[in-house]
Scaffold this motif. Structure first.
Motif, PDB file in Angstrom:
ATOM      1  N   SER A   1     -20.794  56.502  60.583  1.00  0.00           N
ATOM      2  CA  SER A   1     -21.079  56.443  62.002  1.00  0.00           C
ATOM      3  C   SER A   1     -22.504  56.902  62.299  1.00  0.00           C
ATOM      4  CB  SER A   1     -20.118  57.384  62.746  1.00  0.00           C
ATOM      5  OG  SER A   1     -20.391  58.729  62.345  1.00  0.00           O
TER       6      SER A   1
ATOM      7  N   CYS B   1      -9.227  58.102  60.822  1.00  0.00           N
ATOM      8  CA  CYS B   1     -10.284  59.016  60.343  1.00  0.00           C
ATOM      9  C   CYS B   1      -9.780  60.456  60.337  1.00  0.00           C
ATOM     10  CB  CYS B   1     -11.490  58.972  61.283  1.00  0.00           C
ATOM     11  SG  CYS B   1     -12.201  57.345  61.485  1.00  0.00           S
TER      12      CYS B   1
ATOM     13  N   TYR C   1     -17.649  62.310  62.068  1.00  0.00           N
ATOM     14  CA  TYR C   1     -17.066  61.537  63.177  1.00  0.00           C
ATOM     15  C   TYR C   1     -17.425  62.148  64.530  1.00  0.00           C
ATOM     16  CZ  TYR C   1     -14.619  59.722  59.151  1.00  0.00           C
ATOM     17  OH  TYR C   1     -14.346  59.169  57.929  1.00  0.00           O
TER      18      TYR C   1
ATOM     19  N   SER D   1     -15.287  47.106  64.587  1.00  0.00           N
ATOM     20  CA  SER D   1     -15.654  47.637  63.274  1.00  0.00           C
ATOM     21  C   SER D   1     -16.461  48.926  63.412  1.00  0.00           C
ATOM     22  CB  SER D   1     -16.447  46.577  62.493  1.00  0.00           C
ATOM     23  OG  SER D   1     -16.907  47.095  61.272  1.00  0.00           O
TER      24      SER D   1
ATOM     25  N   SER E   1     -14.521  51.781  64.810  1.00  0.00           N
ATOM     26  CA  SER E   1     -13.503  52.382  63.939  1.00  0.00           C
ATOM     27  C   SER E   1     -14.087  53.479  63.060  1.00  0.00           C
ATOM     28  CB  SER E   1     -12.857  51.306  63.062  1.00  0.00           C
ATOM     29  OG  SER E   1     -13.779  50.819  62.094  1.00  0.00           O
ATOM     30  N   TRP E   2     -15.414  53.532  62.954  1.00  0.00           N
ATOM     31  CA  TRP E   2     -16.066  54.580  62.155  1.00  0.00           C
ATOM     32  C   TRP E   2     -16.302  55.855  62.980  1.00  0.00           C
ATOM     33  CZ3 TRP E   2     -16.749  50.176  59.138  1.00  0.00           C
ATOM     34  CH2 TRP E   2     -17.028  50.340  57.782  1.00  0.00           C
TER      35      TRP E   2
ATOM     36  N   ARG F   1      -6.818  52.417  66.396  1.00  0.00           N
ATOM     37  CA  ARG F   1      -6.858  51.133  65.684  1.00  0.00           C
ATOM     38  C   ARG F   1      -5.580  50.340  65.913  1.00  0.00           C
ATOM     39  NH1 ARG F   1      -5.176  52.216  59.777  1.00  0.00           N
ATOM     40  NH2 ARG F   1      -3.760  53.927  60.151  1.00  0.00           N
TER      41      ARG F   1
ATOM     42  N   GLY G   1     -19.824  47.788  60.534  1.00  0.00           N
ATOM     43  CA  GLY G   1     -20.124  48.899  59.633  1.00  0.00           C
ATOM     44  C   GLY G   1     -20.606  48.362  58.283  1.00  0.00           C
TER      45      GLY G   1
ATOM     46  N   TRP H   1      -9.844  57.127  54.243  1.00  0.00           N
ATOM     47  CA  TRP H   1      -9.904  56.685  55.639  1.00  0.00           C
ATOM     48  C   TRP H   1      -9.513  55.217  55.710  1.00  0.00           C
ATOM     49  CZ3 TRP H   1     -13.225  53.133  54.147  1.00  0.00           C
ATOM     50  CH2 TRP H   1     -14.357  53.448  53.415  1.00  0.00           C
TER      51      TRP H   1
ATOM     52  N   TYR I   1     -10.911  52.105  58.128  1.00  0.00           N
ATOM     53  CA  TYR I   1     -11.738  51.563  59.221  1.00  0.00           C
ATOM     54  C   TYR I   1     -11.340  50.102  59.447  1.00  0.00           C
ATOM     55  CZ  TYR I   1     -14.796  55.503  57.711  1.00  0.00           C
ATOM     56  OH  TYR I   1     -15.308  56.719  57.351  1.00  0.00           O
TER      57      TYR I   1
END
Ligand SMILES: O=C(O)[C@H](O)[C@@H](O)[C@H](O)[C@H](O)CO
Length: 491
Positions: free
Chosen positions: A87, A129, A135, A177, A180-181, A187, A241, A284, A286
């Motif tokens: 991220s 995550c 994050y 995408s 999601s990081w 999600r 990502g 994780w 993502y």
């Protein structure tokens, strides 16, 4: 068949050490000669800071687009794809003005904020995550606590979202995408996560709008339309990502196929045709898109550690070093290298972890130290592999990507030995993330299926050697024992 020069798609990759741009044909294959590069490196500080300088990224990305615009000549440009480190966190003040610092995934200063969110056992399953400094929940709290005297930020976004907002105007938009990081996306519902936002006292209007990466921006603002007239009305796709793009770009999208990347950082990940598969312990999950997840783990160290040792020990060029590294026997130095110079991401998530080199003797050489570091990274990747492979229905096939890995036969070979499985180098190995973003954009334009298996031959396969595997297995256990012993030290 194209009778005139084929149209092309451009792809910009915002990495940890530079920004790069390339051109690809409508089949997703690289076109040499049309490229641009500009340096812009994460800035590390002793307190765990790993900041991205936004003006530097803006200059670098705009400069790369200048180069691509000039070099694409009279050819039709179908669109611009983007991929980015993830991220990244940009705080925006009054009028959408970006405020410093911009935090990266590698910044561990928010360690004091871990555990500060309301207890919520289902959070990892919703967001994919863990609670970690990479994050936004920890980073946003840290940012606010540190800047308590200043007016609070009005909104937050990723670096690529801020760039696209400059070029196209608001509202801010991000892809599922990239979102999601952040640790803030649900999600399962593809919306910003209610309990996480409540815990942060944020409303969804303070975060970018969410969209599929295939929903482009079109219509540059006048100042950019004048700068890049050929791009004025073409689609610019929201960034994905870089991990997701690396899988697509290296063709590691099928069952059991794991993209093994050693760029500046390192990671291994597999694409799962589900939005919200279970998150394996220590890893994780993502998103590549709203329909496909990316399950895996990442280390903050990789080529950056190799570079740091080459600089610190004045080891000379990579090319001169390879034969010297290759001449050393597996674990022949007896050194144990814990590579966590940037804290430990997967699978331990310990921001206070540091690097350790154990077993030094007067006879130890700098080349041995580097080889021990490369082996140490491989053992930590093997710790991720054990967790990832337990989720697979088939035996794993590792597909190599990342400049550091592809520049080193030694690293490729020892990873095959340590992982005990073949490591494949495809015949289109370079710039996997840029290629993956280009393929996803071509998919959005209905020109190809970005997930279709590659029909091109595999050029090189590094097979594991059983004798070496045994030696490395013992060395990996030694690394584990050293980590356990160090964790018992006070402070
Ligand atoms: O999948 C990955 O590769 C990681 O999850 C990312 O966090 C990268 O480490 C980061 O974007 C730097 O490239």
């Amino acid at each position: 068949m194209y009778l005139r020069p084929e149209p092309l798609i451009l792809s910009v990759d915002i990495g940890s050490s530079s920004v790069k741009g390339f051109a690809f044909d409508p089949y997703g294959e690289a076109l040499g000669g049309i490229e641009g590069r500009a340096p812009c490196t994460l800035q590390y500080s002793p307190d765990g800071g790993a900041e991205v300088d936004l003006p530097c990224i803006v200059r670098a990305v705009d400069g790369v687009l200048d180069a691509l615009h000039a070099r694409s000549g009279g050819r039709e440009v179908l669109g611009v794809a983007m991929t980015s480190i993830a991220s990244s966190l940009v705080a925006l003040g009054e009028g959408g003005r970006p405020l410093a610092p911009v935090l990266s995934y590698a910044d561990t200063r928010s360690r004091t904020q871990l555990g500060a969110m309301p207890a919520d056992v289902a959070r990892v399953e919703r967001t994919g995550c863990p609670d970690y400094t990479a994050y936004w929940p920890a980073q946003i709290r840290w940012w606010r606590a540190r800047q308590a005297a200043s007016p609070p930020p009005t909104a937050w976004c990723s670096v690529a979202d801020a760039l696209q907002e400059r070029w196209f105007g608001g509202p801010l938009r991000t892809s599922y995408s990239l979102a999601s990081w952040t640790g803030c996306l649900n999600r399962q519902t593809l919306a910003w996560d209610g309990p996480v936002l409540d815990g942060l006292g944020l409303s969804p209007s303070q975060l970018p709008e969410l969209a599929e990466h295939s929903a482009p921006h079109v219509g540059l603002r006048p100042e950019y339309a004048r700068r890049w007239p050929k791009f004025a009305r073409i689609p610019f796709f929201p960034a994905v990502g870089d991990g997701a793009a690396a899988n697509v770009g290296s063709g590691a999208t099928g069952p059991g196929q794991i993209a093994l990347t050693v760029g500046s950082t390192s990671a291994m990940r597999t694409v799962v045709p589900l939005r919200a598969p279970a998150v394996p312990p220590g890893l994780w999950a993502y998103l590549v898109s709203g329909e496909r997840a990316l399950v895996g783990g990442a280390l903050t160290e990789g080529g950056n550690l190799h570079q740091w040792l080459r600089d610190s020990l004045q080891l000379g060029s990579w090319t001169d070093l390879e034969p010297r590294l290759a001449a050393l026997a597996p674990d022949g130095h007896g050194l144990t290298f814990i590579p966590s110079l940037g804290g430990a991401r997967s699978p331990d998530y310990n921001p206070d972890a540091t690097g350790t080199l154990h077993g030094l003797k007067f006879s130890t050489t700098p080349t041995e130290m580097l080889r021990a570091a490369m082996e140490g990274v491989a053992y930590r990747l093997a710790d991720i592999a054990v967790r990832l492979n337990s989720t697979l229905d088939t035996s794993p096939l590792y597909v190599a990507s990342g400049k550091a890995l592809l520049s080193s036969d030694v690293w490729l070979g020892l990873l095959a030995d340590v992982l005990g499985a073949p490591v494949v180098v495809t015949d289109f190995p370079d710039e996997a993330s840029a290629r993956g973003a280009a393929r996803l954009a071509l998919g959005a334009l209905d020109l190809l299926d970005p997930y279709a298996p590659s029909r091109r031959p595999r050029s090189t396969v590094y097979e594991p050697r059983p004798e070496a595997r045994e030696v490395y297995g013992a060395a990996r256990e030694r690394q584990q024992r050293l980590m356990t012993a160090l964790s018992a030290l006070p402070g």
